[in-house]
Each structure stands twice: as structure tokens, then as C-alpha cells.
Design a protein around this motif. Structure first.
Motif, PDB file in Angstrom:
ATOM      1  N   VAL A   1       0.843  -1.208   0.000  1.00  0.00           N
ATOM      2  CA  VAL A   1       0.000   0.000   0.000  1.00  0.00           C
ATOM      3  C   VAL A   1       0.876   1.255   0.000  1.00  0.00           C
ATOM      4  O   VAL A   1       0.435   2.324   0.389  1.00  0.00           O
ATOM      5  CB  VAL A   1      -0.953   0.003   1.228  1.00  0.00           C
ATOM      6  CG1 VAL A   1      -1.910  -1.166   1.167  1.00  0.00           C
ATOM      7  CG2 VAL A   1      -0.186  -0.012   2.543  1.00  0.00           C
ATOM      8  N   VAL A   2       2.133   1.077  -0.420  1.00  0.00           N
ATOM      9  CA  VAL A   2       3.105   2.172  -0.297  1.00  0.00           C
ATOM     10  C   VAL A   2       2.618   3.437  -1.022  1.00  0.00           C
ATOM     11  O   VAL A   2       1.957   3.376  -2.065  1.00  0.00           O
ATOM     12  CB  VAL A   2       4.497   1.726  -0.821  1.00  0.00           C
ATOM     13  CG1 VAL A   2       4.452   1.394  -2.292  1.00  0.00           C
ATOM     14  CG2 VAL A   2       5.561   2.777  -0.537  1.00  0.00           C
ATOM     15  N   GLN A   3       2.922   4.552  -0.439  1.00  0.00           N
ATOM     16  CA  GLN A   3       2.552   5.837  -1.008  1.00  0.00           C
ATOM     17  C   GLN A   3       3.754   6.764  -0.804  1.00  0.00           C
ATOM     18  O   GLN A   3       4.232   6.882   0.315  1.00  0.00           O
ATOM     19  CB  GLN A   3       1.313   6.357  -0.262  1.00  0.00           C
ATOM     20  CG  GLN A   3       0.559   7.500  -0.912  1.00  0.00           C
ATOM     21  CD  GLN A   3       1.168   8.867  -0.636  1.00  0.00           C
ATOM     22  OE1 GLN A   3       1.555   9.150   0.482  1.00  0.00           O
ATOM     23  NE2 GLN A   3       1.286   9.673  -1.663  1.00  0.00           N
TER      24      GLN A   3
ATOM     25  N   ILE B   1      11.572   6.588   0.835  1.00  0.00           N
ATOM     26  CA  ILE B   1      10.116   6.820   0.752  1.00  0.00           C
ATOM     27  C   ILE B   1       9.755   8.090   1.524  1.00  0.00           C
ATOM     28  O   ILE B   1       9.005   8.944   1.043  1.00  0.00           O
ATOM     29  CB  ILE B   1       9.341   5.632   1.390  1.00  0.00           C
ATOM     30  CG1 ILE B   1       9.614   4.358   0.620  1.00  0.00           C
ATOM     31  CG2 ILE B   1       7.843   5.944   1.487  1.00  0.00           C
ATOM     32  CD1 ILE B   1       8.764   4.133  -0.581  1.00  0.00           C
ATOM     33  N   MET B   2      10.300   8.206   2.732  1.00  0.00           N
ATOM     34  CA  MET B   2       9.930   9.339   3.581  1.00  0.00           C
ATOM     35  C   MET B   2      10.372  10.659   2.966  1.00  0.00           C
ATOM     36  O   MET B   2       9.640  11.629   2.988  1.00  0.00           O
ATOM     37  CB  MET B   2      10.558   9.171   4.957  1.00  0.00           C
ATOM     38  CG  MET B   2       9.522   9.223   6.045  1.00  0.00           C
ATOM     39  SD  MET B   2      10.239   8.952   7.650  1.00  0.00           S
ATOM     40  CE  MET B   2      10.734   7.279   7.601  1.00  0.00           C
TER      41      MET B   2
ATOM     42  N   ARG C   1       8.024  11.413   0.148  1.00  0.00           N
ATOM     43  CA  ARG C   1       6.690  11.751   0.637  1.00  0.00           C
ATOM     44  C   ARG C   1       6.653  13.148   1.238  1.00  0.00           C
ATOM     45  O   ARG C   1       5.713  13.897   1.065  1.00  0.00           O
ATOM     46  CB  ARG C   1       6.286  10.728   1.705  1.00  0.00           C
ATOM     47  CG  ARG C   1       4.803  10.682   1.961  1.00  0.00           C
ATOM     48  CD  ARG C   1       4.506   9.797   3.144  1.00  0.00           C
ATOM     49  NE  ARG C   1       4.650   8.384   2.837  1.00  0.00           N
ATOM     50  CZ  ARG C   1       4.582   7.423   3.766  1.00  0.00           C
ATOM     51  NH1 ARG C   1       4.410   7.726   5.027  1.00  0.00           N
ATOM     52  NH2 ARG C   1       4.710   6.175   3.420  1.00  0.00           N
ATOM     53  N   GLU C   2       7.707  13.497   1.960  1.00  0.00           N
ATOM     54  CA  GLU C   2       7.703  14.774   2.666  1.00  0.00           C
ATOM     55  C   GLU C   2       8.385  15.876   1.863  1.00  0.00           C
ATOM     56  O   GLU C   2       8.532  16.990   2.340  1.00  0.00           O
ATOM     57  CB  GLU C   2       8.414  14.630   4.027  1.00  0.00           C
ATOM     58  CG  GLU C   2       7.895  13.503   4.905  1.00  0.00           C
ATOM     59  CD  GLU C   2       6.431  13.660   5.271  1.00  0.00           C
ATOM     60  OE1 GLU C   2       5.904  14.785   5.147  1.00  0.00           O
ATOM     61  OE2 GLU C   2       5.810  12.653   5.657  1.00  0.00           O
ATOM     62  N   GLY C   3       8.850  15.528   0.641  1.00  0.00           N
ATOM     63  CA  GLY C   3       9.488  16.538  -0.192  1.00  0.00           C
ATOM     64  C   GLY C   3      10.820  17.014   0.363  1.00  0.00           C
ATOM     65  O   GLY C   3      11.214  18.160   0.178  1.00  0.00           O
ATOM     66  N   LEU C   4      11.545  16.123   1.073  1.00  0.00           N
ATOM     67  CA  LEU C   4      12.850  16.510   1.613  1.00  0.00           C
ATOM     68  C   LEU C   4      13.931  16.237   0.585  1.00  0.00           C
ATOM     69  O   LEU C   4      13.925  15.215  -0.089  1.00  0.00           O
ATOM     70  CB  LEU C   4      13.151  15.707   2.885  1.00  0.00           C
ATOM     71  CG  LEU C   4      12.171  15.904   4.024  1.00  0.00           C
ATOM     72  CD1 LEU C   4      12.398  14.845   5.083  1.00  0.00           C
ATOM     73  CD2 LEU C   4      12.322  17.282   4.622  1.00  0.00           C
TER      74      LEU C   4
ATOM     75  N   LYS D   1      21.006  11.584  -3.797  1.00  0.00           N
ATOM     76  CA  LYS D   1      19.679  10.975  -3.872  1.00  0.00           C
ATOM     77  C   LYS D   1      19.715   9.605  -3.208  1.00  0.00           C
ATOM     78  O   LYS D   1      20.509   8.738  -3.565  1.00  0.00           O
ATOM     79  CB  LYS D   1      19.289  10.836  -5.348  1.00  0.00           C
ATOM     80  CG  LYS D   1      17.859  10.408  -5.557  1.00  0.00           C
ATOM     81  CD  LYS D   1      16.953  11.608  -5.725  1.00  0.00           C
ATOM     82  CE  LYS D   1      15.563  11.182  -6.179  1.00  0.00           C
ATOM     83  NZ  LYS D   1      14.573  12.213  -5.920  1.00  0.00           N
ATOM     84  N   LEU D   2      18.856   9.424  -2.223  1.00  0.00           N
ATOM     85  CA  LEU D   2      18.748   8.121  -1.582  1.00  0.00           C
ATOM     86  C   LEU D   2      17.739   7.291  -2.345  1.00  0.00           C
ATOM     87  O   LEU D   2      16.678   7.787  -2.694  1.00  0.00           O
ATOM     88  CB  LEU D   2      18.251   8.303  -0.146  1.00  0.00           C
ATOM     89  CG  LEU D   2      19.294   8.750   0.855  1.00  0.00           C
ATOM     90  CD1 LEU D   2      18.634   9.223   2.119  1.00  0.00           C
ATOM     91  CD2 LEU D   2      20.225   7.583   1.135  1.00  0.00           C
TER      92      LEU D   2
END
Lengths: 365, 347
Positions: free
Chosen positions: B69-71, B191-192, B195-198, B203-204
Motif C-alpha cells: 500500500v506504499v505511497q 520513501i519518507m 513523501r515529505e518533499g525533503l 539521492k537516496l
């Protein structure tokens, strides 16, 4: 990694510990103010490296923990309202109110969002003009500049749908309250490095003199903490009651003047109730009247509710360093991070949570 | 028939399911044990391995299912589709089995770009070819807009257990060393940050990868592997705690040996997160008797997904489930199971 690995270095840590051992001759009780430091102390089990003569007790410097229950209830009320997007730093979401926390409001359909910066909340307001976006402005002097910037930005952009529920607290009045209390057993303090980065450390000089305690401005890595402790012990052994800066890579005596200016523009000093401690005069910040249209307390006209804390929870004594978490009868039993009775069990900076994660043997199932 | 069963999780505590119930920590455990295991429990399920190991008419096979369900559905280093294939391939592999067949169930939200679905499907095809598994059955459901989050994928897998292998989270023994095949916490941080636009200087990317090849090469050189686990949700700390509990052993890990990228350390510092609790997707923990450790390490380091393999700890005592960490500065502390979702600190 620069500025991290060298502050977690084994050889350096061991040599400072040796120096502490050589310096200490009498028993000393030292309190670290900041929850971030409490966390480092427990995460690296610094206690175990120290001589038995040094007792570390943990202070009230966890903003999530000292935000009064009445304010949490206000947050829960606002977050439950239709057409509200309630935004907060992550820590606050799990802090228990009388019955619920913000995550429960979210599970029940409330629009509760975690943000990393108050400016993100302003951004959400810009994108959702038909909703009122409320940001839960908590924290010490450290988060105050960014929160003040959010108010200034919203004001400049003339946003009508952004407001802040402000519960800011200030460190020096709390230190004085602790020292002027009965039976204060605190011999020395580690002052919070990040608070001092913003505010400088001039405010602490009269406190150190008046109460005869050395105060050492300290950082957050294990080497920082050990250096802070070494300085504090050496000052205590010499009966020197001064403020020393051991977080030189970040703190200047006068602090960050620009940040102080922004805080002063938006906030003014007010009396504030601290959860578990009580009302401390002039220990909080509130939004100035000129930004009153961005003050959630004024917009939502919330009644002041009298609410009762759990009888089992001794958060007040924990936050004042009178007891350590394992001395609480509910610790690890009725009170766990999954079912916290008090805020210190919630926040990553709370002393109870730190003890629970790093010091307690836990049997699952 | 009366269906008004009393709920074993007292209602006063949680009337609704919280996100943390799916976070892989203590609340997830309570949900699984008190609601699911208490009702469905049997000899296979109670082991709570990544998959069930079932012996049927002389054939031993591993059987597993997982929902994705990854987002966001596309993230640095991968997408939900290849994650769904690799995740299930890995769950089968850590049972000591060769993954063979996979089913795929799509729950698609009305309005998903067909282009995006196509990209996902192509990457699933590629991932299954890479892992040498066949997608042999499937299902598609479309739900109304707003009733899903673009796309959810369930995959179920089946594989044959290698001969002479007995791997289970209950099998850890005193004297086992613990090996990991590379740097931790990269999937979760990738992912984080997306998702958080960091943004970070480098690039990880997610470490999502099929581990069956690596695991096969390890099984070829040692029959003394006791436990394998892919430390996904809940990270390294949760996986080690689960094994300590199931095997009733004390585990010690060494902080200075745990491979971790500087970018990940930096991101964790900024976000106030502990990398030990952050999800991995292409990592495996292997518990093996010390006498075979070198052989296993060599085999792992010869595989592209195991170049940075390291011994990070060992099993030191029987009798009390506990995970401790020897810290960088030389002290020892407990590594607890995560209690819910990690919440970033505020200052």
C-alpha cells in the motif's frame, strides 16, 4: 559524517570519562534541562560510564510533556471541528488528553496532519482556502523563531484561514522555579544548547550567581554531554558558580539576534501553566494582539476547562527531577508508550519514554 | 448464531484501528496476537514466520502473502509493483525456500492513469523474471475514486523448501552470529524523503531487490543457518526483537558494525528518527553458527546484493528474550521493539 561521528567517538568518550573520574571527589547531582539531552543520556547509557558519585536527574525540557492538559483539550476540540485541518509536530499527536489524543481524532475522521515545519502548515493553508488550518505552536525558545515566522508569513500573505494555537514555554523561569522550590537537590545544570543557540546564555548568569549553581551550556551528542558533565563537575569541585559555554560550535553569548527579533515581533511573555508543575509566572509566550486574527484561541473562543490528571501519573515529580521514571508505580504497567498516562511516556524527549525504551526489560506477550 | 463476541482488546483502550496498528511494532503485535492469532491460531500460523512452512505428502513448501500500500506508488529506486514481487519473493526465500509461483491481486482506484498502471505492470514483469518466479494467477478490482489510494497490490507466493534446511525464528542458538547483507534503512528514508518533499545532496534510493539468489548461494555453503529474516517494516530492531522473543534468547549487536550510509544518518538526525527502526526492502538477517560464519560471509560478498555483508552481532544467552546494543561510545543499552509509528521529534 562531519559533526556527527567525531561526537560519538569511542576513544574520546573514554578519555573524558577518565578525566571526570579524576576530577570528582564529592557526590554531585546534575540536572540536564533538555529532553533531547535526556534522550542522548539514555540512548548511550551515559550513566553507566560515570562514577557512582555523579547522579544525573532529568529536567522539564520536553515541550510536549509540559504542555498543559487544558491546552491539549483545546487542540482536541479544534481538531474535531468540521472544516479544520489541524497540523502539528509529530510528537504532539500521541499525547493523551483526558480521554483521547490527536491520533484518535484522526482515526475518527478528523483532518489531523503531521508537519515538519510550521511553514508547511502555512503552505497547507494556501492550498486549502476553504478550510481553517490550525498549527499547534508548542516548544521552547528553540521552535519559537520558526513558529513566529509562520505567523509573519501568514500575515504578510494576508491568509485568513491560518491560525496558531500557541503554548510556548521559556526555559530560564522554569530553572528558577526548580531552584527556588523546597529541597532542591540540584547542584549543577546542563543548559539546553539549542535554546541557547537562539537566546544566548546571558539570562543564566544571574541565576547561577543567585542560587550558587554552575550552569554549563551543552550540546546533544554523547561527547557534548560528557564534556558538559566534565565542566560542571570541575566547576562544582572549585565552588565556581558561573555559566560556561561547552557548545561553542553553535552558541554565542548574545544568541541569534535575528531570531530573537522575530520572536519579539510576534510573541510577548505571559504566565504559563506547565503540565505536572503548575503555573510559573512569566514562563510562556503568547501571540501579540497585533497578530490576534491569527491566534486560534481568539478565533475559536474556547472555554477554559478545568481538567484532572490521572491520579497514578507522577509526571510532575519526574519533570522536576524529584523522581526517576522507574520509581513510578505505573511505569511499564498501567503506563506504557502504547497507553501513556502522562506525556513524558509519549515524546521521544520524555524521560519516561527514554527509560522505557533504553533501560527497561520488557517481556512481550 | 450469536456473533456478538467480546473483543479481546479492551474497548476502553482503542475503539478504532489506528495507523500504528499497522506499524510493525508493539501495537501491531497486539492486534495480530489478540485478534487474529487468537481466532485463527494453528501450528503453522503460531510460528509467525514471514511465511508458513507446510509439509504435505512428503513435500515441504513455504507459503506467504503480503499486501502493498506504499505511497507514493513511484519512489526513488522503485515502484509499488516491483516491491510487491520482491517482497513476496523475499518472504519465501527467508523461509529457506526457492520461490516458484506468485499470485497478484490488484485493487485499483478509479482514475488511476493507465500509463502508471502500465509502468507498474512492466516493472512487475521484469522483477518476476529477475527472481525467476512465474505469476500464475491474479485478480483485479476497481473501487470508486476516494475509496483507495491509486493502487494496492496483494501478492501471494509459494516455494519449495531446500533439502536439509530448517529455518525458523524459533531456532536461534547461543553462538550464532548475525550477518546482514548491507546498509540499513535506505528504503524507509527514500520513501519518507519523497513523501515529505525533503531534498538531500545525494539521492537516496530504495534498496528493493529480490534476495532469492543471494539466499540460495548461502544455503549452498552452509547447513548451519538457523534463522533468516528480512527486516522490512519496523526495521532491524523489530526483526531482532521478534527473533529474540521467538527463540527466547539474548542478542547483542554492535553499533559500530551496522552498515549505514552517511546520508541516512543525516536524514535520521534531521527527522529525529532512529535508523534501527526504519524499513528495509532488500536486506536479510542471517543467523548462522559461528563455525560457518566465514563461509557464509564469503558466499554473500561474492553476490552483487551482498558485497557489504557484515557480522553485526551474536546470540549470547538462552533464557531471556532481549536485544542489547554495544554503543559507539562503549556503553550497552537495550534495543526495544518500536511501540508505534516513529514520530519525528519537534526540536
Amino acid at each position: 559524517m562531519k559533526y556527527l561521528k567525531e561526537f560519538r567517538d569511542y576513544n574520546l568518550a573514554q578519555s573524558i570519562v577518565r578525566e571526570i573520574n579524576q576530577s570528582v571527589t564529592k557526590p554531585w547531582t546534575i540536572m540536564e534541562i533538555c529532553g533531547g539531552q535526556t534522550h542522548t543520556i539514555l540512548k548511550y547509557n551515559i550513566d553507566d560510564l560515570l562514577p557512582a558519585k555523579i547522579t544525573l536527574i532529568h529536567g522539564p525540557g520536553c515541550p510536549v510533556c509540559v504542555t498543559p492538559l487544558e491546552m491539549i483539550e483545546k487542540a482536541l476540540l479544534i481538531a474535531s471541528k468540521e472544516n479544520v485541518i489541524f497540523t502539528s509536530f509529530g510528537d504532539m499527536l500521541r499525547v493523551p488528553g483526558v480521554k483521547h489524543d490527536l491520533l484518535t481524532i484522526k482515526a475518527n475522521g478528523g483532518d489531523v496532519r503531521m508537519v515538519y515545519s510550521p511553514l508547511d502548515a502555512v503552505h497547507i493553508a494556501e492550498k486549502n482556502k476553504n478550510k481553517m488550518v490550525v498549527f499547534f505552536g508548542v516548544g521552547f525558545e528553540t521552535t519559537a523563531p520558526a513558529n513566529a515566522m509562520a505567523i509573519l508569513t501568514a500575515s504578510k500573505k494576508n491568509l485568513k484561514n491560518f491560525s496558531m494555537l500557541c503554548a510556548h514555554v521559556l526555559v530560564p523561569p522554569a530553572v528558577e522555579a526548580l531552584l527556588s522550590g523546597f529541597n532542591s537537590s540540584i547542584n549543577g545544570f546542563l543548559a539546553a544548547g539549542h535554546v541557547c543557540t537562539v537566546m544566548g546564555y546571558e539570562e543564566y548568569i544571574p541565576i547561577a550567581e543567585k542560587y550558587s549553581v554552575p550552569i554549563v551550556v551543552t550540546g546533544f551528542e554523547p561527547i557534548d554531554i560528557l564534556y558538559g558533565l566534565l565542566s560542571c563537575v570541575q566547576l562544582l569541585e572549585k565552588n565556581k558558580f558561573v555559566v560556561e559555554n561547552r557548545y561553542l560550535r553553535s552558541v554565542r553569548k548574545e544568541g541569534n539576534l535575528k531570531a530573537k527579533e522575530v520572536i519579539n515581533e510576534v510573541f510577548e511573555v505571559t504566565d504559563r501553566k506547565w503540565r505536572g508543575i503548575g503555573l510559573i509566572p512569566l514562563s510562556g509566550l503568547k501571540i501579540r494582539d497585533k497578530y490576534g486574527d491569527l491566534d486560534a484561541e481568539k478565533i475559536f473562543e474556547l472555554d477554559e476547562k478545568i481538567v484532572e490528571e490521572s491520579e497514578l501519573c507522577i509526571a510532575g515529580q519526574i519533570l522536576q527531577g524529584q523522581k526517576i521514571p522507574p520509581q513510578c508505580v505505573a511505569f511499564g504497567k498501567e503506563c506504557t508508550p502504547e497507553h501513556p498516562l502522562g506525556a513524558p511516556m509519549v515524546s521521544s524527549e520524555g524521560a519516561c519514554a527514554a527509560y522505557f525504551h533504553y533501560k527497561k526489560l520488557r517481556m512481550e506477550n | 448464531m450469536d456473533f456478538s463476541l467480546s473483543c479481546p482488546i479492551p474497548k476502553s483502550e482503542y475503539e478504532k484501528v489506528l495507523l500504528a496498528h499497522g506499524g510493525g511494532g508493539t501495537l501491531s503485535h497486539q492486534l495480530i496476537n489478540k485478534i487474529f492469532i487468537s481466532q485463527f491460531g494453528n501450528d503453522y500460523l503460531n510460528v509467525q514466520h514471514d511465511g508458513a512452512i507446510i509439509e504435505f505428502e512428503g513435500v515441504k513448501f513455504a507459503f506467504t502473502t503480503d499486501s502493498y500500500v506504499v505511497q507514493p506508488i513511484f519512489f526513488p529506486g522503485g515502484n509499488i509493483g516491483e516491491l510487491a514481487i520482491n517482497g513476496t519473493v523475499n518472504d519465501i526465500s527467508v523461509c529457506g525456500a526457492k520461490p516458484l509461483f506468485i499470485s497478484v491481486g490488484f485493487i485499483i482506484e478509479e482514475g488511476l492513469d493507465l500509463d502508471e498502471l502500465w509502468k507498474i505492470v512492466l516493472s512487475m514483469k521484469e522483477a518476476s523474471e529477475k527472481a525467476k518466479v512465474k505469476i500464475v494467477t491474479g485478480d483485479t478490482k476497481v473501487v470508486e475514486k476516494g475509496k483507495g489510494d491509486k493502487i494496492f497490490i496483494n501478492t501471494t507466493g509459494i516455494g519449495l523448501v531446500y533439502d536439509g534446511i530448517n529455518i525458523s525464528p524459533e531456532n536461534a542458538e547461543v553462538g550464532d552470529v548475525i550477518i546482514i547483507n548491507g546498509r540499513i534503512a535506505e528504503h524507509g528514508i527514500a520513501i519518507m524523503s519523497e513523501r515529505e518533499g525533503l531534498k538531500f545532496e545525494t539521492k537516496l534510493v530504495s534498496d528493493t531487490a529480490p534476495l532469492n539468489g543471494l539466499i540460495e548461494s548461502v544455503i549452498e555453503v552452509s547447513k548451519k543457518i538457523t534463522v533468516m529474516r528480512d527486516p522490512t517494516r519496523g526495521g532491524l530492531a523489530s526483526a531482532l526483537n521478534e527473533i529474540a522473543l521467538k527463540s527466547n534468547v539474548k542478542i547483542e549487536v554492535y553499533e559500530k558494525e551496522i552498515p549505514i550510509a552517511d546520508e541516512v544518518i543525516g536524514a535520521c538526525e534531521i527527522l529525529g528518527l532512529d535508523p534501527l527502526y526504519i524499513a528495509n526492502e532488500g536486506k536479510v538477517l542471517i543467523f548462522v553458527d559461528e563455525s560457518d560464519a566465514e563461509k557464509v560471509l564469503d558466499a554473500m560478498r561474492n553476490h552483487p546484493l551482498g558485497r557489504e555483508s557484515k557480522i553485526i552481532g551474536k546470540v549470547i544467552e538462552k533464557g531471556k528474550p532481549l536485544v542489547t546494543l554495544k554503543t559507539l561510545i562503549g556503553s550497552t543499552r537495550i534495543v526495544d521493539m518500536i511501540s508505534g509509528e516513529q514520530l519525528p521529534r519537534i526540536c
